[in-house]
Motif scaffolding. Structure first.
Motif, short mmCIF file in Angstrom:
data_model
loop_
_atom_site.label_atom_id
_atom_site.label_comp_id
_atom_site.label_asym_id
_atom_site.label_seq_id
_atom_site.Cartn_x
_atom_site.Cartn_y
_atom_site.Cartn_z
N GLY A 123 0.83 -1.20 0.00
CA GLY A 123 0.00 0.00 0.00
C GLY A 123 0.86 1.25 0.00
O GLY A 123 2.10 1.18 -0.01
N ASP A 124 0.20 2.40 0.07
CA ASP A 124 0.94 3.65 0.00
C ASP A 124 1.81 3.89 1.23
O ASP A 124 2.83 4.58 1.15
N ILE A 125 1.46 3.28 2.37
CA ILE A 125 2.31 3.44 3.56
C ILE A 125 3.64 2.73 3.37
O ILE A 125 4.69 3.22 3.80
N GLU A 126 3.64 1.58 2.71
CA GLU A 126 4.89 0.90 2.40
C GLU A 126 5.75 1.74 1.46
O GLU A 126 6.98 1.81 1.62
N LEU A 127 5.13 2.38 0.47
CA LEU A 127 5.89 3.26 -0.41
C LEU A 127 6.49 4.42 0.36
O LEU A 127 7.63 4.83 0.11
N PHE A 128 5.73 4.96 1.31
CA PHE A 128 6.28 6.02 2.17
C PHE A 128 7.50 5.49 2.93
O PHE A 128 8.52 6.17 3.04
N ALA A 129 7.39 4.27 3.45
CA ALA A 129 8.52 3.68 4.18
C ALA A 129 9.74 3.56 3.27
O ALA A 129 10.87 3.82 3.71
N GLN A 130 9.52 3.18 2.02
CA GLN A 130 10.63 3.07 1.07
C GLN A 130 11.25 4.42 0.75
O GLN A 130 12.44 4.50 0.40
N ALA A 131 10.46 5.49 0.86
CA ALA A 131 10.94 6.83 0.51
C ALA A 131 11.67 7.52 1.66
O ALA A 131 12.29 8.57 1.45
N ARG A 132 11.62 6.95 2.86
CA ARG A 132 12.15 7.66 4.02
C ARG A 132 13.63 7.98 3.90
O ARG A 132 14.10 9.03 4.39
N GLY A 133 14.40 7.12 3.24
CA GLY A 133 15.83 7.37 3.11
C GLY A 133 16.16 8.59 2.28
O GLY A 133 17.27 9.14 2.38
N ASP A 134 15.23 9.04 1.45
CA ASP A 134 15.45 10.23 0.62
C ASP A 134 14.91 11.50 1.27
O ASP A 134 15.01 12.58 0.69
N LEU A 135 14.29 11.38 2.43
CA LEU A 135 13.72 12.53 3.12
C LEU A 135 14.72 13.12 4.10
O LEU A 135 15.61 12.42 4.60
N PRO A 136 14.59 14.41 4.42
CA PRO A 136 15.42 14.99 5.49
C PRO A 136 15.22 14.21 6.79
O PRO A 136 14.17 13.60 6.99
N PRO A 137 16.22 14.22 7.68
CA PRO A 137 16.11 13.47 8.94
C PRO A 137 14.80 13.80 9.66
O PRO A 137 14.42 14.96 9.81
N HIS A 138 14.12 12.75 10.11
CA HIS A 138 12.78 12.92 10.66
C HIS A 138 12.47 11.75 11.59
O HIS A 138 13.25 10.82 11.72
#
Length: 452
Positions: A123-138
């Protein structure tokens, strides 16, 4: 929007193009993926994907942004060329990197599960999890539970916002998380997560994971109650060992999960629970507030900042929300109460209640509501559960089968006297007569408005 470099050159199928599906398609295309998308509604199969929808059924919308009007990003010409439309059930999914489905897709009986074979269904939450490495520290806070998720999520987000900490609220509340802008460094993503969304997630490592409670619900989607509880528990299985867990131990199932975990803060509501803020009265809100306090402490907020946020918080719509007083009678909208456990607190919060109950039943009994029956002077049953609920309640209180919400409001208004409360707390899903619980709540407010 939120995207991931890891999606570049990969291929995904997206099944369902309502709001979360549309946001998923845009994010994947912006990340350089190739997308095959499909929805049974032909009007949604458009390269522009300029969709308007009601979101995730019983899931709430943001208290500040209407899900039917908030803008979503448009596709670039390159994105449009990478988008094709085909039903995933009619194509060979070998070689696809994922099939992204809506949380509304029943994995226990939908043919996409068998057809996908070894291709991950996410689902979209898994895609968000995959994108976390490209996001600013959070940091990420994930909140699950049968009842109280939305209030706790909104409360945590509000406290962070009042503390001037950048925060986004998403998941089963507000805008789809992939449609939102990334936070700056130091931000916090606060995600309400249903069991359906957890089922579609494999790698979401929450810095703080919250389980409020587990009571029987959504059992049509699971092999039984134990399987439903196991779905909730997976939120902790995805965590790193040193990350924080917050668990309400008011029910035996949640307490048993807490026993298996390190670094767990247990939430126990006192017998005489105080109101932690003007909009947080009642034992159910005490649990929500205690969970929010524990989360904010884990995130490093001080006690005074948390207290100020609790005091300034205002309740979400359709959760024991006062609609109006008409001829001395209070009208209260608790349309979000979609199962008996979530209705029980409302029946204990008021005296002399004219109770509007019914809809699409999730269970065959109202036993969880029984402690509040003494406060009900008359019940008015509606929806497909009208006759069954009238039979269940007839031995405990006067009951009228009203069938429709509008008729129930009229009947209750005729019978109620000054000082009484007319309470819409259906203990049922809304889908037999309404598109979602929000539409049901709006219909209640309109019916009350017509009385005046």
């Amino acid at each position: 929007m939120i995207t991931a470099a890891a999606w570049a050159g990969k291929k995904f199928a997206v099944l369902g193009l309502a709001r979360s599906g549309a946001a998923t398609v845009r994010a994947l295309l912006a990340g350089g993926a190739e997308v095959v998308a499909w929805d049974g509604d032909e009007s949604r199969r458009s390269p522009s994907l300029r969709l308007r929808g009601e979101g995730r059924g019983e899931g709430p919308s943001s208290s500040t942004t209407s899900p039917s009007t908030a803008p979503l990003p448009t596709l670039s010409p390159m994105g449009e060329r990478a988008l094709t439309f085909a039903d995933p059930l009619t194509i060979d999914l070998t070689g696809f990197d994922g099939v992204v489905v809506s949380p509304g897709v029943p994995l226990n009986r939908h043919p996409i599960v068998a057809h996908a074979g070894d291709t991950p269904i996410i689902g979209d939450i898994e895609l968000f999890a995959q994108a976390r490495g490209d996001l600013p520290p959070h940091k990420v806070v994930g909140i699950t539970g049968t009842n109280g998720k939305s209030t706790t999520t909104a409360l945590i987000h509000h406290i962070l916002d009042q503390a001037a900490i950048p925060a986004r609220m998403g998941g089963n509340i507000g805008l789809p998380i992939l449609a939102q802008d990334p936070l700056p460094a130091g931000g916090v993503y606060v995600l309400e997560l249903s069991s359906y969304q957890i089922d579609l997630t494999r790698s979401l490592d929450c810095d703080v994971a919250v389980l409020l409670n587990i009571t029987p619900d959504h059992l049509d989607r699971y092999a039984g109650f134990d399987a439903y509880a196991a779905s909730k528990a997976r939120l902790f299985a995805m965590q790193s060992a040193d990350h924080a867990a917050v668990i309400g131990t008011g029910d035996a199932t949640s307490a048993a999960i807490a026993d298996t975990l390190p670094h767990t803060t247990r939430i126990t509501v006192p017998a005489e629970a105080p109101a932690y803020g003007p909009a947080l009265a009642g034992p159910h809100n005490a649990q929500n507030a205690l969970a929010a306090i524990a989360v904010c402490e884990a995130l490093g907020l001080d006690a005074e900042t948390i207290r100020a946020g609790l005091q300034s918080y205002r309740a979400l719509p359709h959760r024991m929300a006062h609609v109006a007083d008409v001829n001395g009678v209070a009208y209260v909208d608790d349309s979000k109460a979609t199962n008996p456990d979530s209705t029980a607190p409302a029946l204990n919060a008021f005296k002399r209640i004219h109770w509007i109950v019914g809809g699409l039943a999730k269970s065959d009994d109202l036993d969880a509501c029984r402690p509040g029956f003494a406060n009900v002077v008359h019940a008015y049953t509606i929806g497909t559960a009208a006759d069954r609920f009238a039979e269940l309640l007839g031995g405990d209180m006067p009951v009228t089968v009203a069938n429709t919400l509008d008729e129930a409001v009229k009947l209750a208004a005729t019978a109620a006297r000054p000082g009484d409360t007319v309470l819409l707390s259906p203990a049922c899903a809304s889908f037999d007569q309404f598109s979602d619980f929000e539409a049901r709540g709006r219909a209640f407010a309109a019916a009350v408005g017509a009385l005046a």
